[in-house]
Design an enzyme around this catalytic site. Structure first.
Site, PDB file in Angstrom:
ATOM      1  CG  ASP A   1       4.090  -6.470   5.028  1.00  0.00           C
ATOM      2  OD1 ASP A   1       3.226  -6.768   5.867  1.00  0.00           O
ATOM      3  OD2 ASP A   1       3.923  -5.577   4.181  1.00  0.00           O
TER       4      ASP A   1
ATOM      5  CG  ASN B   1       4.883   4.415  -1.738  1.00  0.00           C
ATOM      6  OD1 ASN B   1       4.025   3.541  -1.593  1.00  0.00           O
ATOM      7  ND2 ASN B   1       6.075   4.347  -1.177  1.00  0.00           N
TER       8      ASN B   1
ATOM      9  CG  HIS C   1       3.824   0.435  -0.107  1.00  0.00           C
ATOM     10  ND1 HIS C   1       4.516   1.151   0.845  1.00  0.00           N
ATOM     11  CD2 HIS C   1       2.668   0.059   0.507  1.00  0.00           C
ATOM     12  CE1 HIS C   1       3.812   1.193   1.962  1.00  0.00           C
ATOM     13  NE2 HIS C   1       2.685   0.550   1.788  1.00  0.00           N
TER      14      HIS C   1
ATOM     15  CD  GLU D   1       7.979   1.302   0.437  1.00  0.00           C
ATOM     16  OE1 GLU D   1       7.018   1.708  -0.259  1.00  0.00           O
ATOM     17  OE2 GLU D   1       8.022   1.479   1.655  1.00  0.00           O
TER      18      GLU D   1
HETATM   19  C1  F6R Z   1       0.643  -4.073   5.438  1.00  0.00           C
HETATM   20  C2  F6R Z   1       1.169  -3.743   4.123  1.00  0.00           C
HETATM   21  C3  F6R Z   1       1.110  -2.369   3.559  1.00  0.00           C
HETATM   22  C4  F6R Z   1      -0.216  -1.636   3.845  1.00  0.00           C
HETATM   23  C5  F6R Z   1      -0.190  -0.225   3.264  1.00  0.00           C
HETATM   24  C6  F6R Z   1      -1.443   0.541   3.606  1.00  0.00           C
HETATM   25  O1  F6R Z   1       0.834  -5.444   5.747  1.00  0.00           O
HETATM   26  O2  F6R Z   1       1.691  -4.598   3.489  1.00  0.00           O
HETATM   27  O3  F6R Z   1       1.315  -2.437   2.174  1.00  0.00           O
HETATM   28  O4  F6R Z   1      -1.262  -2.374   3.300  1.00  0.00           O
HETATM   29  O5  F6R Z   1       0.907   0.472   3.750  1.00  0.00           O
HETATM   30  O6  F6R Z   1      -1.483   0.765   4.974  1.00  0.00           O
HETATM   31  P1  F6R Z   1      -2.777   1.378   5.688  1.00  0.00           P
HETATM   32  O7  F6R Z   1      -3.837   0.357   5.563  1.00  0.00           O
HETATM   33  O8  F6R Z   1      -2.356   1.563   7.126  1.00  0.00           O
HETATM   34  O9  F6R Z   1      -3.086   2.635   4.971  1.00  0.00           O
END
Ligand code: F6R
Length: 262
Positions: free
Chosen positions: A75, A144, A146, A151
């Protein structure tokens, strides 16, 4: 699906963040060694930083080369140029690409500033297909549930698309920006369908703040778009690697043959 039936999601409970990162790096290195011209799907966020550090160490020790690897990322924030310090393109250069021998034209992230985002999304899917698909996809997980920026929603999004970030995601990601107002509210993300097409998947989670979502993911009994990561229960080759803190709310972890706690 009951937790006992979560058999294809191989669960590894590692002592701490460092051990979790080492195991993830080992699985990635094994894939690079075993598959020539391998395609890696990469993630950003705090969780994979230790894994990238381990991969850099292996490259520096001369035991791992990325010269024939191609990468695609999950992303990118909508509206951020790749030079922006909070863009995921910048993150990847800073945390991995600048420190290994991955060729300059061997990585791609969705563009957050393409003139025609819809075309960019279609082209991203075509690009992945032209590479022969993702061999190994690395994932973190949001509080959450995701994965990528898919989401919680009424249905699973199939392809790469533009999306709004959930309020909880904006709050969690504020730590990287000067203030909450600066966090982009939209992103371009691989879809759930894009992620599910990967040959193999590693999902990482570290820390107490991920314990609740890991418990809901592994011990919850449904595949539900309101918990997007739950779709992974339908994938045949998923490694869930967590540290003890992220596993602290699990009741049935001993059902996993790889559980290190019991
Ligand atoms: C990042 C992504 C997100 C993160 C998720 C966890 O490229 O796609 O899904 O993997 O938000 O983020 P952290 O590792 O910062 O807790």
């Amino acid at each position: 699906m009951k937790s006992e039936e979560v058999i294809d999601m191989k669960l590894y409970i590692e002592k701490d963040y460092e051990q979790m990162s080492k195991l993830a790096a080992k699985l990635i290195a094994d894939k690079v060694h075993s598959k020539e011209n391998c395609v890696l799907g990469l993630a950003t966020g705090s969780t994979p930083i230790g894994t990238y550090k381990e991969l850099i160490k292996q490259y520096q020790a001369g035991t791992l080369s990325f010269a024939k690897v191609k990468t695609v990322n999950l992303d990118e924030y909508y509206g951020l140029e790749p030079e922006h310090e909070q863009s995921y393109a910048y993150f990847m250069r800073d945390n991995l690409f600048n420190h290994i021998d991955l060729p300059q034209d061997a990585f791609r992230l969705p563009s957050g500033t393409a003139k025609n985002i819809e075309e960019e999304c279609k082209d991203y899917e075509k690009h992945i297909e032209a590479l022969g698909g993702v061999d190994l996809q690395l994932l973190g997980i949001g509080h959450n549930g995701h994965i990528g920026f898919n989401e919680p929603a009424a249905s699973f999004a199939l392809y790469t698309h533009q999306t709004y970030l959930d309020e909880r995601t904006i709050e969690a990601n504020t730590r990287f920006f000067a203030s909450k107002d600066e966090v982009p509210t939209q992103a371009i993300t691989m879809g759930i369908g894009t992620i599910m097409k990967a040959g193999e998947i590693i999902l990482l989670a570290s820390g107490k703040d991920k314990a609740d979502i890991i418990q809901r993911l592994l011990e919850g009994d449904t595949v539900n778009p309101m918990l997007p990561a739950s779709i992974l229960k339908l994938h045949p080759h998923v490694h869930v690697i967590v540290d003890e803190a992220a596993a602290s709310l699990l009741k049935s972890c001993c059902k996993s043959s790889t559980c290190h706690l019991h």
